[in-house]
Design a protein around this motif. Structure first.
Motif, mmCIF file in Angstrom:
data_model
loop_
_atom_site.group_PDB
_atom_site.id
_atom_site.type_symbol
_atom_site.label_atom_id
_atom_site.label_comp_id
_atom_site.label_asym_id
_atom_site.label_seq_id
_atom_site.Cartn_x
_atom_site.Cartn_y
_atom_site.Cartn_z
ATOM 1 N N LEU A 81 -35.931 -36.259 24.003
ATOM 2 C CA LEU A 81 -36.609 -36.270 22.708
ATOM 3 C C LEU A 81 -37.447 -34.999 22.552
ATOM 4 N N ASP A 82 -37.442 -34.450 21.354
ATOM 5 C CA ASP A 82 -38.304 -33.318 21.019
ATOM 6 C C ASP A 82 -38.970 -33.621 19.686
ATOM 7 N N LEU A 83 -40.295 -33.551 19.652
ATOM 8 C CA LEU A 83 -41.015 -33.915 18.434
ATOM 9 C C LEU A 83 -40.842 -32.852 17.363
ATOM 10 N N ASP A 84 -40.562 -33.281 16.160
ATOM 11 C CA ASP A 84 -40.434 -32.382 15.011
ATOM 12 C C ASP A 84 -41.767 -32.355 14.261
ATOM 13 N N GLY A 85 -42.307 -31.171 14.065
ATOM 14 C CA GLY A 85 -43.565 -31.040 13.331
ATOM 15 C C GLY A 85 -44.803 -31.123 14.192
ATOM 16 N N PHE A 86 -44.642 -31.157 15.512
ATOM 17 C CA PHE A 86 -45.821 -31.268 16.374
ATOM 18 C C PHE A 86 -46.673 -30.001 16.326
ATOM 19 N N LYS A 87 -46.042 -28.846 16.262
ATOM 20 C CA LYS A 87 -46.802 -27.588 16.214
ATOM 21 C C LYS A 87 -47.702 -27.558 14.987
ATOM 22 N N ARG A 88 -47.210 -28.109 13.888
ATOM 23 C CA ARG A 88 -48.009 -28.141 12.665
ATOM 24 C C ARG A 88 -49.271 -28.979 12.859
ATOM 25 N N VAL A 89 -49.128 -30.104 13.581
ATOM 26 C CA VAL A 89 -50.298 -30.947 13.853
ATOM 27 C C VAL A 89 -51.308 -30.176 14.692
ATOM 28 N N ASN A 90 -50.834 -29.497 15.725
ATOM 29 C CA ASN A 90 -51.715 -28.712 16.586
ATOM 30 C C ASN A 90 -52.432 -27.629 15.790
ATOM 31 N N ASP A 91 -51.670 -26.916 14.973
ATOM 32 C CA ASP A 91 -52.249 -25.792 14.232
ATOM 33 C C ASP A 91 -53.217 -26.258 13.150
ATOM 34 N N HIS A 96 -58.180 -37.751 11.178
ATOM 35 C CA HIS A 96 -57.013 -37.508 10.325
ATOM 36 C C HIS A 96 -55.901 -38.514 10.607
ATOM 37 N N THR A 97 -54.928 -38.555 9.725
ATOM 38 C CA THR A 97 -53.682 -39.273 9.951
ATOM 39 C C THR A 97 -52.558 -38.238 9.955
ATOM 40 N N ALA A 98 -51.784 -38.220 11.032
ATOM 41 C CA ALA A 98 -50.746 -37.200 11.194
ATOM 42 C C ALA A 98 -49.361 -37.841 11.113
ATOM 43 N N PHE A 99 -48.387 -37.049 10.679
ATOM 44 C CA PHE A 99 -47.009 -37.511 10.572
ATOM 45 C C PHE A 99 -46.086 -36.493 11.252
ATOM 46 N N ILE A 100 -45.143 -36.993 12.014
ATOM 47 C CA ILE A 100 -44.156 -36.151 12.676
ATOM 48 C C ILE A 100 -42.796 -36.849 12.608
ATOM 49 N N GLY A 101 -41.796 -36.249 13.196
ATOM 50 C CA GLY A 101 -40.497 -36.885 13.394
ATOM 51 C C GLY A 101 -40.044 -36.537 14.805
ATOM 52 N N THR A 102 -38.833 -36.894 15.127
ATOM 53 C CA THR A 102 -38.300 -36.529 16.437
ATOM 54 C C THR A 102 -36.793 -36.368 16.359
ATOM 55 N N SER A 103 -36.269 -35.523 17.239
ATOM 56 C CA SER A 103 -34.827 -35.371 17.416
ATOM 57 C C SER A 103 -34.468 -35.923 18.779
ATOM 58 N N VAL A 104 -33.298 -36.558 18.880
ATOM 59 C CA VAL A 104 -32.933 -37.268 20.101
ATOM 60 C C VAL A 104 -31.526 -36.873 20.532
ATOM 61 N N GLY A 105 -31.372 -36.559 21.810
ATOM 62 C CA GLY A 105 -30.062 -36.332 22.405
ATOM 63 C C GLY A 105 -29.827 -37.373 23.489
ATOM 64 N N VAL A 106 -28.629 -37.952 23.529
ATOM 65 C CA VAL A 106 -28.350 -39.059 24.436
ATOM 66 C C VAL A 106 -27.084 -38.761 25.238
ATOM 67 N N VAL A 107 -27.105 -39.121 26.521
ATOM 68 C CA VAL A 107 -25.905 -39.048 27.332
ATOM 69 C C VAL A 107 -25.818 -40.317 28.176
ATOM 70 N N SER A 108 -24.620 -40.854 28.295
ATOM 71 C CA SER A 108 -24.417 -42.045 29.129
ATOM 72 C C SER A 108 -24.175 -41.639 30.569
ATOM 73 N N ILE A 109 -24.721 -42.424 31.487
ATOM 74 C CA ILE A 109 -24.554 -42.175 32.918
ATOM 75 C C ILE A 109 -23.662 -43.276 33.468
ATOM 76 N N ASP A 110 -22.426 -42.894 33.800
ATOM 77 C CA ASP A 110 -21.472 -43.861 34.309
ATOM 78 C C ASP A 110 -20.920 -43.381 35.639
ATOM 79 N N ALA A 111 -19.826 -43.935 36.077
ATOM 80 C CA ALA A 111 -19.275 -43.608 37.392
ATOM 81 C C ALA A 111 -18.814 -42.165 37.494
ATOM 82 N N ASP A 112 -18.606 -41.482 36.364
ATOM 83 C CA ASP A 112 -18.165 -40.093 36.386
ATOM 84 C C ASP A 112 -19.325 -39.110 36.497
ATOM 85 N N ALA A 113 -20.567 -39.574 36.375
ATOM 86 C CA ALA A 113 -21.726 -38.692 36.468
ATOM 87 C C ALA A 113 -21.840 -38.147 37.892
#
Length: 558
Positions: A166-176, A244-261
């Protein structure tokens, strides 16, 4: 032999450790001055009393049971246990008991060592090394340890898992906009939301500034896409940060871990590839597929080229980076590092071709080539050890020890001048065969070094069993140690723990004089990094040894 209490008392008063004597009725008949100081009492407070008059019932019962064992068997018994002392403090004590006769009657003679600080230091290292200080979540190294275990479990048919990056979208804006304090509070809250989203046995980690990861076991009912959707929803909920009240989003990448990992690094790379694709549109999730990974063809090209290089020997090389004594700056050894230059691919990064080698099984041949090359080159330098990295895949080869012995014999390198660097994860996940292999190498004189320490502290008990010689503190802690309190605490705690266990402590990644001074004062034994020298090719070894002070015994016979 001494058979009277008066004589025993004179002897025991000279002992530098707490000592006491109890009779067969578990009544205290003697405690020396050191014992009184340790317990914070006068001898008159305990003499003539039984344990049940001094300690909680369950504790007194344990003491009595231990005494009975000694009185029956007349054996020396050593125990370690957490106890509540006479002032209500919890302490960890190491007690040795034996049976003696006083005036013809059996008594228990005991010595006590307070190891509370040692155990607290161990606990501190364990927590700091495996957790993110801000959120209290697992850190990257803890995640990779869990990921290795998940891969092994899947390979053995024990069940699948899923890795979410996961990587937060808009987090830098909250910090700044609101400041770093608000940003930190948002990270803590987001971590808590993730923790509440999964089961207790699943892993939630903070692996970077605004990057998180989840490792979730699949018991057959896991809805990967559904969980990814819920992550997006909770990230879009408002965050109450200071004033304050802050708003962000997030991007998500997923991989399955099976017998081939195969390898943790490869699974992490796949999750990261999916995350990169997700961030192209933001606030969405992407599940990894081979078609998504544009580098798959390149990895196959690397595999083919590496196989050809191992067959011909062309393009492969070893570079050598010195390790120096922290106390006087003298060179103590060289670490051998594999390098590869291909006529078409160019200089291939080690992290890339080593990962391919591990995934394809070529690591056995590559590892043996590095070992032979390094030992042959450095054998003429008396007193200078050579450190060679060993993959967990190599350790699973029951022929590995014989290969090492053959290399030592053919190169003329004494076993005591060879160090095998093994990752902490490999130690933690070592099976019985690997433990036997390492013990065999150690008995022959080969030294074992734990690389990138701070990645799975639970291996320390195993370390003592294996008589590991040294630990290398991970560079991420080293580089921040002079400036960050948590990194400094880890370095000091590891140095103290290393001294207590009789291990040498090495700090890698030393780049500044400030770091060198801090690490020396913190108790590190050896240092390594660009401050002293980068890794140099074979022809550069002499220049390094001419520039840096070396042990008098170090010379080349060439």
């Amino acid at each position: 032999m001494i058979h009277d209490l008066a004589t025993w008392s004179k002897v025991l008063e000279l002992m530098p450790t707490p000592m006491f004597v109890r009779d067969a009725s578990h009544r205290w008949v003697f405690v020396n001055r050191m014992g009184c100081e340790s317990m914070g009492v006068a001898a008159s407070d305990v003499i003539g009393k039984r344990d049940e008059e001094l300690f909680p019932p369950d504790q007194a019962a344990r003491f009595a049971a231990g005494d009975e064992t000694v009185l029956r068997g007349h054996e020396v018994i050593e125990t370690e246990e957490a106890v509540t002392d006479l002032h209500g403090r919890m302490r960890t004590l190491l007690t040795r008991k034996t049976c003696i006769e006083l005036n013809g009657q059996p008594h228990v003679l005991a010595s006590v060592t307070d190891i509370t600080e040692l155990r607290e230091s161990e606990a501190q290292v364990r927590w700091l090394a495996c957790h993110d200080a801000l959120t209290g979540l697992a850190n990257r190294t803890a995640l990779f340890g869990k990921l290795d275990a998940a891969i092994a479990r899947a390979a053995g048919g024990g069940g699948k898992s899923a890795l979410f990056y996961l990587d937060l979208d808009g987090f830098k804006r909250v910090n700044d906009t609101y400041g770093h304090h608000a940003g930190d509070e948002l990270l803590v809250q987001f971590g808590s939301r993730l923790r509440a989203l999964v089961r207790g046995g699943d892993t939630v980690a903070r692996i970077g500034g605004d990057e998180f990861a989840l490792l979730v076991e699949d018991n057959g009912t896991l809805d990967v896409k559904g969980l990814a959707e819920r992550i997006l929803v909770l990230a879009n909920l408002p965050f109450d940060v200071p004033t304050h009240t802050a708003f962000i989003g997030t991007s998500v990448g997923v991989v399955s871990i099976d017998a081939d990992a195969v390898a943790a690094g490869e699974m992490a790379r796949k999750a990261d590839s999916a995350l990169y694709e997700a961030k192209r549109a933001r606030n969405r999730y992407v599940v990894y597929t081979d078609e998504l990974d544009s580098s798959l063809a390149h990895r196959r090209e690397v595999e083919t080229a590496l196989r050809e290089a191992l067959d011909s020997g062309e393009g492969l090389d070893c570079h050598y980076q010195p390790l120096v004594s922290a106390s006087d700056g003298r060179v103590t050894g060289m670490e051998a590092l594999a390098r590869w230059h291909h006529p078409e691919l160019g200089a291939v990064p080690p992290v890339q071709f080593i990962a391919v080698a591990e995934e394809t099984g070529l690591i056995r041949r590559l590892g043996e080539w590095v070992l032979r090359t390094a030992c042959s080159r450095l054998a003429p330098f008396d007193g200078l050890f050579v450190a060679v990295n060993v993959s967990a895949v190599q350790l699973r080869d029951d022929r590995f020890a014989d290969t090492v012995f053959d290399v030592l014999a053919s190169s003329g390198m004494p076993a005591g001048r060879l160090e095998l660097e093994i990752t902490e994860t490999a130690i933690v996940n070592a099976d019985a065969a690997t433990v036997r292999l390492l013990k065999r190498l150690r008995r022959a004189g080969v030294r074992i070094s734990l690389d990138d320490f701070g990645t799975g502290y639970s291996s320390l008990t195993l370390l003592k069993d294996l008589d590991v010689d040294k630990v290398k503190i991970d560079r991420s802690f080293v580089q921040m140690a002079p400036m960050a309190d948590d990194s400094a605490a880890i370095v000091r705690a590891v140095s103290n723990l290393g001294a207590a266990l009789g291990l040498s402590v090495v700090a890698e990644g030393v780049e500044t004089e400030q770091q060198r001074v801090f690490l020396r004062d913190a108790g590190c034994d050896e240092l390594q990094g660009y401050l002293f020298s980068e890794a140099v090719p074979e022809e550069g070894i002499a220049r390094v040894l001419d520039r840096l002070p070396v042990r008098e015994a170090v010379h080349s016979e060439e």
